[in-house]
Structures are given as C-alpha cells and as structure tokens.
Design an enzyme around this catalytic site. Structure first.
Site, mmCIF file in Angstrom:
data_model
loop_
_atom_site.group_PDB
_atom_site.id
_atom_site.type_symbol
_atom_site.label_atom_id
_atom_site.label_comp_id
_atom_site.label_asym_id
_atom_site.label_seq_id
_atom_site.Cartn_x
_atom_site.Cartn_y
_atom_site.Cartn_z
ATOM 1 N N CYS A 117 4.554 -2.370 13.726
ATOM 2 C CA CYS A 117 3.288 -1.641 13.576
ATOM 3 C C CYS A 117 2.499 -1.520 14.881
ATOM 4 O O CYS A 117 1.567 -0.715 14.965
ATOM 5 C CB CYS A 117 2.429 -2.307 12.508
ATOM 6 S SG CYS A 117 3.270 -2.494 10.923
ATOM 7 N N HIS B 199 -4.477 -0.081 13.537
ATOM 8 C CA HIS B 199 -3.335 0.091 12.637
ATOM 9 C C HIS B 199 -3.826 0.014 11.193
ATOM 10 O O HIS B 199 -4.609 -0.866 10.830
ATOM 11 C CB HIS B 199 -2.301 -0.993 12.911
ATOM 12 C CG HIS B 199 -1.287 -1.146 11.822
ATOM 13 N ND1 HIS B 199 -0.604 -0.079 11.290
ATOM 14 C CD2 HIS B 199 -0.863 -2.253 11.140
ATOM 15 C CE1 HIS B 199 0.204 -0.515 10.344
ATOM 16 N NE2 HIS B 199 0.065 -1.816 10.234
ATOM 17 N N ASN C 143 0.359 2.257 4.444
ATOM 18 C CA ASN C 143 0.716 1.623 5.716
ATOM 19 C C ASN C 143 2.002 2.256 6.218
ATOM 20 O O ASN C 143 3.070 2.046 5.648
ATOM 21 C CB ASN C 143 0.876 0.118 5.496
ATOM 22 C CG ASN C 143 1.248 -0.631 6.764
ATOM 23 O OD1 ASN C 143 1.776 -0.055 7.715
ATOM 24 N ND2 ASN C 143 1.006 -1.933 6.784
#
Length: 328
Positions: free
Chosen positions: A122, A250, A284
């Site tokens: 990520c 993120h 996500n």
C-alpha cells in the site's frame, strides 16, 4: 583517469497529468453480507466502506494499469512516444515474472521504455513517485509514467470477513516530467522507512492464497506512526503543515484516516484541510488508493491546480512513504 560523461540533471520533477480507472461492477455491503456474517452498519462502523469496485475474471491488472496510464497521458497532453520510463507499483500480479510495467507500456503503445515494478504494497505509489522523481532529477529518466494498480480480488479469501469487506480493485496514474527551474519543482523529497519486525501483520496465507491481516495491530501502528512520517515529508519539502491544502493518505480504513488527520491538526494543520475519503466508495485498493483518491478529488472540485498536497502511503512490510506534491 577516465571521466564519465554524465547526463545533465534538472532541479527536480513535477506532475504533468493524472488519470484513474475502476471496474464498473459495484459490490455493496449488503451483497457481501449474503456470503459472510456481516451487515452494512457493521462494515461502515469499523472501516467506513459503503461499496467497492471489483473487476471480472477476464480483466487483468495490466489492463487496468494501461487504462489509467492512458488517461494520465491524455491529461498531460502527451503521446505514448513521449514517455521513456514506466513504473508500476503493485503487489497483486498473478506471477512474479514478467513484470507489470513492460506489459502495461506495450498495451499503451510506449516504445521500449525503461520499465520496472515496485512492491511495497500500500506504500507502493509513494515509493514509486519518490524513485521516479529522483530518476528525473538525476537525468536518468525524462517523462515518466507512474502507476499504482491492484487486482486484490485475485488474492482474497472471500469467506474471510476481516479482509473480504475491505479490499478492492483499481488503478491510478500520474505523468512526471523535468521541472524547468527550481520554482517549478512540484515533488518534494520522499520520507520513507519500514518496520520489518511487523512483517506478519499483513501477509499471504499460502494455503488459501488469500491476504491475512491483523486488523487491530495495523490500526494501532498506523494511528501512532503515520502522522510523524507525514510531518517529516512536510519538513523535507521546506514547508509547514499550515502550507498544506490537501491530505491524501492511503485509503486503508476511514477510522485511520480520521485519526491521523486529527493528529496533524493538533500539530498545526489547518481546519480547512481537505482530506481524502475515497475509501467510502472505492474500498482499500492498496497502491492504487492514493492516485485514485487524488484523481477523484480533482474531478469533484476538491483539488485544484496549484494546491499543495501531502501524500502518505503505508502497508504490508510494514512499509511507509510520503511526500509533498504540487497539483498541476
């Protein structure tokens, strides 16, 4: 003594254009509740997600990367032949080789670029942005395409409630180019690092081929360790938190985003700081989440040309990275 002929360097890099792409299929919390023991309110309360995008089996990660990259080139007003370097941040390629970057470049029509992948999960997009910026500054690269692309649906155990409700698919991209002078530099130095002693917090279960995440461990780590990384990135850029217009962390979990934002405001960030919340409708998407959120915020009018944005990625490794970027 032999003297090497070095290519001329530039003061730094700047963003020339951006683009993003997501699958058309929207998966709601109610749909997931038909498979695992959960419900819409439970998911919203814990991670803030209302829906996410999932690609079909026939859509490859490199297909998504090429779509986002092509849109970024169009936004920059450039042709594929103008690009000499392609970098893809990803952790979900189906095989270790061949890499995503070379395949993506070919799909876009970029002839024989330097092409490589970065896998810091990520944090990958911010790592890639830092690497590309330094390559341009050193004269090793010219116009460079940086893409964050993930097909996390290929790496999920759909019966695991802790991960199936979180992760999704998508791609986002930016085009970088040399800044003509110091006043035009639009990407600050990268602040990065890792915590390898926490490698088991996010990992792959080889028996199920699925992502495993220790949610509470990651939550505690992110809510205490990421704000200092953001502060360091601002300091390296020679700015203060009061100079930051937009914060794009993120998109791991809305509660993490809110907690880190609260710490930054206590440290001097403005109350009118605009904060990405793309996770609500995108889920996500790992290394794709920051460029996706950036492009979506621009489309919504929440990010404007000349804005100073703070980007911070963090994830498996554990790895983290951030930098300040001026929006083109």
């Amino acid at each position: 003594m032999t003297t090497l002929n070095l290519r001329p360097s530039t003061p730094g890099a700047r963003v020339l254009g951006m683009g993003s792409w997501q699958p058309s299929r929207i998966v709601t919390n109610d749909e997931l509740a038909q498979r695992v023991d959960t419900n819409d309110q439970w998911i919203r309360d814990r991670v803030g997600i209302q829906s996410r995008r999932i690609a079909d089996e026939g859509t490859l990660l490199v297909d998504m990367a090429a779509e986002a990259g092509s849109l970024a080139l169009k936004d920059a007003g450039l042709e594929p032949t103008d690009i000499d370097t392609v970098l893809v941040a990803t952790c979900t390629m189906p095989d270790l080789i061949p890499n995503a970057a070379a395949q993506t470049a070919t799909r876009i029509g970029i002839p024989a670029p330097g092409a490589f992948d970065v896998n810091t999960a990520c944090a990958g997009f911010c790592y890639g942005l830092g690497i590309a910026s330094d390559l341009i500054r050193a004269g090793s690269a010219g116009r460079t395409l940086v893409i964050g692309a993930e097909k996390l649906s290929d790496w999920l155990d759909w019966d695991d409630r802790s991960t199936s409700i979180i992760f999704a698919d998508g791609a986002g991209a930016v085009v970088l180019g040399p800044a003509p002078d110091e006043a035009s530099v639009g990407i600050g130095p990268v602040a990065w690092g890792s915590a390898g002693d926490m490698k088991d917090a996010i990992r792959i279960n080889h028996a199920t081929h699925g992502i495993v995440q220790e949610g509470q461990t990651v939550f505690r780590w992110a809510t205490t360790q990421i704000a200092p990384v953001a502060l360091r990135a601002v300091e390296l850029a020679g700015l203060t938190l009061a100079d930051i217009d937009v914060f794009i962390p993120h998109q791991a979990n809305l509660r993490i985003v809110e907690a880190v934002t609260k710490r930054l405001r206590k440290a001097g960030a403005r109350e009118d700081l605009r904060v990405a919340d793309d996770i609500v409708h995108s889920g996500n998407t790992s290394s794709a989440s920051i460029p996706l959120a950036l492009d979506h915020m621009r489309a919504e009018g929440r990010v404007r040309s000349g804005d100073v944005a703070l980007l911070v990625g963090f994830g498996a490794g554990l790895s983290f990275a951030g930098q300040v970027v001026v929006i083109p």
